[in-house]
Design an enzyme around this catalytic site. Structure first.
Site, mmCIF file in Angstrom:
data_model
loop_
_atom_site.group_PDB
_atom_site.id
_atom_site.type_symbol
_atom_site.label_atom_id
_atom_site.label_comp_id
_atom_site.label_asym_id
_atom_site.label_seq_id
_atom_site.Cartn_x
_atom_site.Cartn_y
_atom_site.Cartn_z
ATOM 1 N N LYS A 1 15.016 -10.821 18.503
ATOM 2 C CA LYS A 1 14.084 -12.019 18.666
ATOM 3 C C LYS A 1 14.003 -13.309 17.354
ATOM 4 O O LYS A 1 13.080 -12.748 16.780
ATOM 5 C CB LYS A 1 12.847 -11.598 19.091
ATOM 6 C CG LYS A 1 11.296 -12.656 19.205
ATOM 7 C CD LYS A 1 9.722 -12.420 18.499
ATOM 8 C CE LYS A 1 9.820 -13.420 17.350
ATOM 9 N NZ LYS A 1 9.612 -14.619 17.971
ATOM 10 N N GLU B 1 11.144 -6.234 5.470
ATOM 11 C CA GLU B 1 11.821 -7.228 4.449
ATOM 12 C C GLU B 1 10.994 -8.289 4.478
ATOM 13 O O GLU B 1 11.205 -9.129 5.544
ATOM 14 C CB GLU B 1 13.516 -7.914 5.113
ATOM 15 C CG GLU B 1 14.663 -6.546 5.392
ATOM 16 C CD GLU B 1 15.147 -5.695 3.670
ATOM 17 O OE1 GLU B 1 14.523 -6.758 2.599
ATOM 18 O OE2 GLU B 1 15.601 -4.442 3.874
ATOM 19 N N CYS C 1 13.981 -16.338 0.616
ATOM 20 C CA CYS C 1 12.799 -14.842 0.095
ATOM 21 C C CYS C 1 13.639 -14.917 -1.774
ATOM 22 O O CYS C 1 12.449 -14.696 -2.444
ATOM 23 C CB CYS C 1 12.760 -13.665 0.742
ATOM 24 S SG CYS C 1 14.828 -13.220 1.043
ATOM 25 N N GLU D 1 3.620 -16.577 -2.959
ATOM 26 C CA GLU D 1 3.998 -17.414 -2.158
ATOM 27 C C GLU D 1 4.112 -18.429 -1.360
ATOM 28 O O GLU D 1 3.383 -18.598 -0.634
ATOM 29 C CB GLU D 1 4.658 -15.745 -1.105
ATOM 30 C CG GLU D 1 6.476 -16.226 -1.152
ATOM 31 C CD GLU D 1 6.930 -15.571 0.413
ATOM 32 O OE1 GLU D 1 6.674 -15.054 1.251
ATOM 33 O OE2 GLU D 1 8.153 -15.465 0.235
HETATM 34 P P1 NAD Z 1 6.852 -14.960 9.708
HETATM 35 O O1 NAD Z 1 6.070 -13.372 9.550
HETATM 36 O O2 NAD Z 1 5.586 -15.510 10.400
HETATM 37 O O3 NAD Z 1 7.271 -14.361 11.063
HETATM 38 C C1 NAD Z 1 8.527 -13.510 11.371
HETATM 39 C C2 NAD Z 1 9.167 -13.353 12.931
HETATM 40 O O4 NAD Z 1 8.066 -12.278 12.584
HETATM 41 C C3 NAD Z 1 8.901 -14.730 13.451
HETATM 42 O O5 NAD Z 1 10.580 -14.134 14.607
HETATM 43 C C4 NAD Z 1 7.753 -14.009 14.341
HETATM 44 O O6 NAD Z 1 7.861 -13.975 15.760
HETATM 45 C C5 NAD Z 1 7.452 -12.723 14.532
HETATM 46 N N1 NAD Z 1 6.027 -12.557 13.760
HETATM 47 C C6 NAD Z 1 4.860 -13.355 13.800
HETATM 48 N N2 NAD Z 1 4.303 -12.640 14.321
HETATM 49 C C7 NAD Z 1 4.203 -11.198 14.826
HETATM 50 C C8 NAD Z 1 3.650 -9.576 16.035
HETATM 51 N N3 NAD Z 1 3.228 -9.648 14.949
HETATM 52 N N4 NAD Z 1 4.904 -8.873 16.095
HETATM 53 C C9 NAD Z 1 5.431 -8.754 15.488
HETATM 54 N N5 NAD Z 1 6.306 -10.050 15.324
HETATM 55 C C10 NAD Z 1 5.864 -11.042 14.918
HETATM 56 O O7 NAD Z 1 7.805 -15.275 8.200
HETATM 57 P P2 NAD Z 1 8.142 -16.720 9.128
HETATM 58 O O8 NAD Z 1 7.426 -17.797 8.277
HETATM 59 O O9 NAD Z 1 9.198 -16.863 9.590
HETATM 60 O O10 NAD Z 1 9.503 -16.937 7.480
HETATM 61 C C11 NAD Z 1 8.734 -17.044 6.089
HETATM 62 C C12 NAD Z 1 8.826 -15.215 5.759
HETATM 63 O O11 NAD Z 1 10.015 -14.705 5.392
HETATM 64 C C13 NAD Z 1 8.795 -15.225 4.040
HETATM 65 O O12 NAD Z 1 6.877 -15.257 3.775
HETATM 66 C C14 NAD Z 1 9.795 -15.232 3.409
HETATM 67 O O13 NAD Z 1 9.706 -14.539 2.527
HETATM 68 C C15 NAD Z 1 9.994 -14.099 4.044
HETATM 69 N N6 NAD Z 1 11.277 -13.871 4.313
HETATM 70 C C16 NAD Z 1 12.003 -12.067 3.504
HETATM 71 C C17 NAD Z 1 13.100 -11.838 3.581
HETATM 72 C C18 NAD Z 1 13.791 -10.494 2.784
HETATM 73 O O14 NAD Z 1 14.534 -10.497 3.293
HETATM 74 N N7 NAD Z 1 12.240 -10.027 2.337
HETATM 75 C C19 NAD Z 1 14.212 -13.263 4.078
HETATM 76 C C20 NAD Z 1 13.418 -14.123 5.070
HETATM 77 C C21 NAD Z 1 12.435 -14.765 4.835
#
Ligand code: NAD
Length: 459
Positions: free
Chosen positions: A168, A243, A277, A364
């Site tokens: 997804k 992650e 990130c 963040e």
């Molecule tokens: P997000 O948590 O809003 O969304 C991430 C994914 O989760 C999306 O595909 C979203 O549709 C899905 N999602 C949302 N609610 C969900 C639920 N209840 N159940 C399952 N899936 C769900 O994050 P974002 O805004 O897309 O990305 C930014 C964040 O990602 C930042 O906090 C960043 O630090 C983090 N990030 C971490 C890494 C890492 O490797 N640690 C890498 C890249 C980004």
């Protein structure tokens, strides 16, 4: 207008309800995205495909990964174009960071799979054979900042180890996952091995995490979402890799070579508009070189090319942190404003004069906003680096003390005199609120398989 579709059991399908994919460059509508709410069909397709896929030898699955890598490589210009269109990032970032790494992820795991050694443990009277069995159907959920880069980082090892995938992508950036799905059907990847579903996280993402026949979840995204995913999956005893977010520090010690540190820290601050990130959003500089560093950093910042942030909603969140910084007593040293044109543009922003414990310096922001702080001793720098709830990454810039200081930082990864220098064999992941588990090399192999032991008694 691109019509994004779900890939379910080798067929492209959509839903009655669709929603818009908006360009962060100018707010135009670039695609229509299916709003999936139920994953029963796709789980069934993946289960049906699993027995044959799991029976292939690891060498055969490595060949499939190579074919996917070849196909992506042949179409790398299109991958970069779609990624730049969806995220707004400059084409050179989409090509050199996103598209090339997506190819490398498949290529790396194909090579890694071919070189996997079987593990045995001998006893005086018996031999233990470790088998790595596929888990079954796995759910892979990824964010918008590095769309195909992060999704393919999960898809490649999951397929390698004999699992069928339900992927997804973020609802904000679905284009390259859709394109990957097309390429995989073109090259004849067996139906149902790679399935892709689109929609909102709390709907289709939640449905994936809740489904009892999806046995493992690899999730990359924000810490708040990670908590929901963990709360849902843990009582079902699913394997879980999380992650999550970061608030990483770049430590510039008194013996840093500024010719290396200034461009390095700048890249760590603002690559991908600060939306990685691993970005170093807190810059900690020894007081003895602070003025020199800051002058050079601000001067080189003028030539740093960034794109917009991901959308207007995120731009407003980032701007609210710039306002908070002012309330907390911060001084805007560069930028600080929305760029007045359509889309989601913000000037790269540097803020001084804040406590390292302020909200701006510990929460963040995930945008082109950096706070800069002065320290007197290395011990103080380490204390400042460790004072957030996150522990994902960091960098240390020093001629002689880098490794020694790096070892004292509570993060999953620390670079010394470099940043984002990736060897895909090493463990990748965070401590504290930055996540649970590791991906990369053997850690991905371990996550995407069930290690079982067969103990054979000798005659
Ligand atoms: P997000 O948590 O809003 O969304 C991430 C994914 O989760 C999306 O595909 C979203 O549709 C899905 N999602 C949302 N609610 C969900 C639920 N209840 N159940 C399952 N899936 C769900 O994050 P974002 O805004 O897309 O990305 C930014 C964040 O990602 C930042 O906090 C960043 O630090 C983090 N990030 C971490 C890494 C890492 O490797 N640690 C890498 C890249 C980004």
């Amino acid at each position: 207008m691109i019509q994004v579709q779900n890939l379910v059991g080798g067929k492209f399908v959509t839903t009655d309800e669709v929603f818009d994919d908006i360009s962060p460059l100018d707010n135009s509508i670039i695609a229509k995205i299916p709003r999936t709410k139920n994953v029963d069909d796709v789980v069934e397709a993946a289960i049906n495909a699993h027995s044959e896929w799991a029976l292939l030898s690891i060498e055969q699955r490595c060949e499939w990964l190579d074919r996917i890598a070849d196909s992506l490589q042949e179409n790398i210009e299109e991958v970069a174009r779609l990624e730049a269109l969806d995220t707004g990032k400059p084409h050179e970032v989409a090509m050199n960071v996103d598209a090339s790494r997506s190819v490398n992820n498949f290529r790396f795991f194909a090579d890694f799979g071919r070189n996997l050694k079987s593990e045995t443990f001998s006893m005086p009277d018996a031999t233990n054979y470790v088998m790595r069995k596929p888990i079954g159907v796995v759910g892979l959920i990824s964010p918008w900042n590095l769309p195909l880069y992060l999704l393919s980082w999960k898809i490649a090892p999951a397929l390698l180890m004999g699992n069928c995938v339900i992927a997804k992508p973020s609802e904000i950036t679905p284009l390259t996952a859709h394109f990957l799905g097309k390429l995989c059907t073109e090259i004849g990847l067996p139906d149902g091995v790679l399935n892709i579903v689109n929609g909102y996280g709390p709907e289709v993402g939640q449905a994936i995490v809740e489904h009892p026949d999806i046995k493992a979840i690899s999730f990359t995204g924000g810490t708040a979402t990670g908590k929901i995913v963990a709360a849902t999956a843990a009582p079902m005893f699913k394997k879980l890799s999380l992650e999550l977010g970061g608030k990483n520090a770049s430590l510039v010690l008194d013996d840093a070579d500024l010719d290396i540190a200034v461009p390095g820290v700048l890249r760590a601050s603002f690559l991908n508009s600060g939306q990685i990130c691993l970005c170093g959003s807190r810059v900690l500089v020894n007081a003895s070189i602070y003025d020199d560093f800051l002058n050079r950093y601000l001067s080189e910042l003028k030539n740093f090319n960034i794109g917009p942030v991901i959308n207007v909603e995120h731009r407003n969140k980032v701007m609210s942190y710039i306002e908070l910084a002012k309330e907390e007593g911060g001084e805007i040293l560069a930028g600080g404003n929305v760029i007045d044109k359509a889309g989601a543009w913000i000037e790269p922003t540097v803020i001084g004069g804040l406590s390292h414990k302020s909200r701006t310096a510990t929460e963040e922001i995930f945008g082109p906003v950096v706070t800069i702080h002065k320290f007197e001793t290395d011990e103080e720098a380490i204390e400042m680096a460790n004072c957030t709830s996150y522990g994902l990454a960091g960098s240390v810039w020093s001629k002689n003390k880098g490794r020694q200081v790096a070892e004292q930082i509570d993060s999953g990864m620390v670079w010394v005199n470099t940043w984002l220098h990736r060897d895909l064999r090493v463990p990748f992941g965070g401590v504290k609120d930055s996540g649970v588990g590791r991906e990369g090399g053997l850690w991905s192999i371990g996550f995407f398989s069930e290690a079982v032991n067969i103990c054979v008694m000798e005659d």
